[in-house]
Design an enzyme around this catalytic site. Sequence first.
Site, PDB file in Angstrom:
ATOM      1  N   GLY A 137       0.847  -1.190   0.000  1.00 27.09           N
ATOM      2  CA  GLY A 137       0.000   0.000   0.000  1.00 27.09           C
ATOM      3  C   GLY A 137       0.876   1.230   0.000  1.00 27.09           C
ATOM      4  O   GLY A 137       2.046   1.165   0.385  1.00 27.09           O
ATOM      5  N   GLN A 189       3.254   9.885   1.441  1.00 22.31           N
ATOM      6  CA  GLN A 189       4.511   9.141   1.426  1.00 22.31           C
ATOM      7  C   GLN A 189       5.363   9.437   0.193  1.00 22.31           C
ATOM      8  O   GLN A 189       6.533   9.074   0.148  1.00 22.31           O
ATOM      9  CB  GLN A 189       4.233   7.627   1.480  1.00 22.31           C
ATOM     10  CG  GLN A 189       3.634   7.168   2.794  1.00 22.31           C
ATOM     11  CD  GLN A 189       3.462   5.668   2.797  1.00 22.31           C
ATOM     12  OE1 GLN A 189       2.493   5.143   2.266  1.00 22.31           O
ATOM     13  NE2 GLN A 189       4.419   4.953   3.379  1.00 22.31           N
ATOM     14  N   CYS A 226       5.982  -0.291   7.372  1.00 21.14           N
ATOM     15  CA  CYS A 226       5.610   0.861   6.557  1.00 21.14           C
ATOM     16  C   CYS A 226       6.813   1.265   5.721  1.00 21.14           C
ATOM     17  O   CYS A 226       7.932   1.303   6.237  1.00 21.14           O
ATOM     18  CB  CYS A 226       5.183   2.011   7.472  1.00 21.14           C
ATOM     19  SG  CYS A 226       4.681   3.498   6.598  1.00 21.14           S
ATOM     20  N   LEU A 227       6.573   1.558   4.439  1.00 20.67           N
ATOM     21  CA  LEU A 227       7.676   1.955   3.557  1.00 20.67           C
ATOM     22  C   LEU A 227       8.376   3.222   4.068  1.00 20.67           C
ATOM     23  O   LEU A 227       9.539   3.440   3.766  1.00 20.67           O
ATOM     24  CB  LEU A 227       7.167   2.195   2.130  1.00 20.67           C
ATOM     25  CG  LEU A 227       6.638   0.953   1.391  1.00 20.67           C
ATOM     26  CD1 LEU A 227       6.111   1.347   0.025  1.00 20.67           C
ATOM     27  CD2 LEU A 227       7.703  -0.118   1.271  1.00 20.67           C
ATOM     28  N   HIS A 282      -4.416   1.147   7.705  1.00 26.92           N
ATOM     29  CA  HIS A 282      -3.053   1.689   7.796  1.00 26.92           C
ATOM     30  C   HIS A 282      -2.890   2.885   6.843  1.00 26.92           C
ATOM     31  O   HIS A 282      -2.398   3.945   7.235  1.00 26.92           O
ATOM     32  CB  HIS A 282      -2.053   0.571   7.471  1.00 26.92           C
ATOM     33  CG  HIS A 282      -0.620   1.000   7.418  1.00 26.92           C
ATOM     34  ND1 HIS A 282       0.336   0.538   8.298  1.00 26.92           N
ATOM     35  CD2 HIS A 282       0.028   1.855   6.581  1.00 26.92           C
ATOM     36  CE1 HIS A 282       1.507   1.100   8.005  1.00 26.92           C
ATOM     37  NE2 HIS A 282       1.349   1.898   6.968  1.00 26.92           N
ATOM     38  N   GLU A 283      -3.336   2.703   5.591  1.00 28.95           N
ATOM     39  CA  GLU A 283      -3.180   3.771   4.582  1.00 28.95           C
ATOM     40  C   GLU A 283      -4.089   4.956   4.906  1.00 28.95           C
ATOM     41  O   GLU A 283      -3.693   6.107   4.735  1.00 28.95           O
ATOM     42  CB  GLU A 283      -3.465   3.240   3.175  1.00 28.95           C
ATOM     43  CG  GLU A 283      -2.578   2.082   2.729  1.00 28.95           C
ATOM     44  CD  GLU A 283      -1.086   2.349   2.872  1.00 28.95           C
ATOM     45  OE1 GLU A 283      -0.667   3.525   2.793  1.00 28.95           O
ATOM     46  OE2 GLU A 283      -0.337   1.383   3.093  1.00 28.95           O
ATOM     47  N   HIS A 326      -2.561   7.274   7.310  1.00 30.40           N
ATOM     48  CA  HIS A 326      -1.568   8.184   6.717  1.00 30.40           C
ATOM     49  C   HIS A 326      -2.220   9.500   6.293  1.00 30.40           C
ATOM     50  O   HIS A 326      -1.611  10.562   6.392  1.00 30.40           O
ATOM     51  CB  HIS A 326      -0.935   7.551   5.462  1.00 30.40           C
ATOM     52  CG  HIS A 326       0.255   6.686   5.736  1.00 30.40           C
ATOM     53  ND1 HIS A 326       1.429   7.172   6.258  1.00 30.40           N
ATOM     54  CD2 HIS A 326       0.458   5.355   5.536  1.00 30.40           C
ATOM     55  CE1 HIS A 326       2.306   6.177   6.372  1.00 30.40           C
ATOM     56  NE2 HIS A 326       1.734   5.062   5.947  1.00 30.40           N
TER      57      HIS A 326
HETATM   58 CO    CO Z   1       2.591   3.191   5.856  1.00 33.34          CO
END
Ligand code: CO
Length: 170
Positions: free
Chosen positions: A45, A50, A94-95, A136-137, A140
Amino acid sequence: MIYPIVKYPNPILRKKNVLVKHFDDELKTLIQNMFKTMLQADGIGLAAPQIGKNIRLFIVNTKDLLTDTDDFQVFINPVITFTSQETAIDEEGCLSIPKIYTPVKRHVSVIIKAQDVNGKEFVQKADKLLARIIQHEFDHLNGVLFIDKVLALNKKTLEFDLKKRSKDDA
Ligand code: CO
């Protein structure tokens, strides 16, 4: 193009994200590039902040999750309209916070209302892993990171890992 991924503790990840208003070619290109960026980073995701865009949009890699859709799904101006009472704890990463994995409690099912790339509204029910990724997304878009939700029990380990990580990066 592949975007560089904004890493914690960059303040971009905490900024307010505004509604998407124009469903134009520029938006379509942005989404295609986000998809390429997510694949390159081996993510499941990716939310717009991000990649440095403070707008309310995220994508999910649905290739292995859903059989009846494309390789990825985009959620624009999303609203979570239902969350199940039932919750589950599972490890997340998380990236934007590489090498950190920690258990997070999430709702097992959610219903999400969002717009697609053409601005058309849709409603979708998601369970289990897909529901977890969506939550999660979605977080953000409100400047919330999974490390904010870490269970009290794991707080000390997380703080240690984050400190170690910033030392490694320096
Ligand atoms: Co993330």
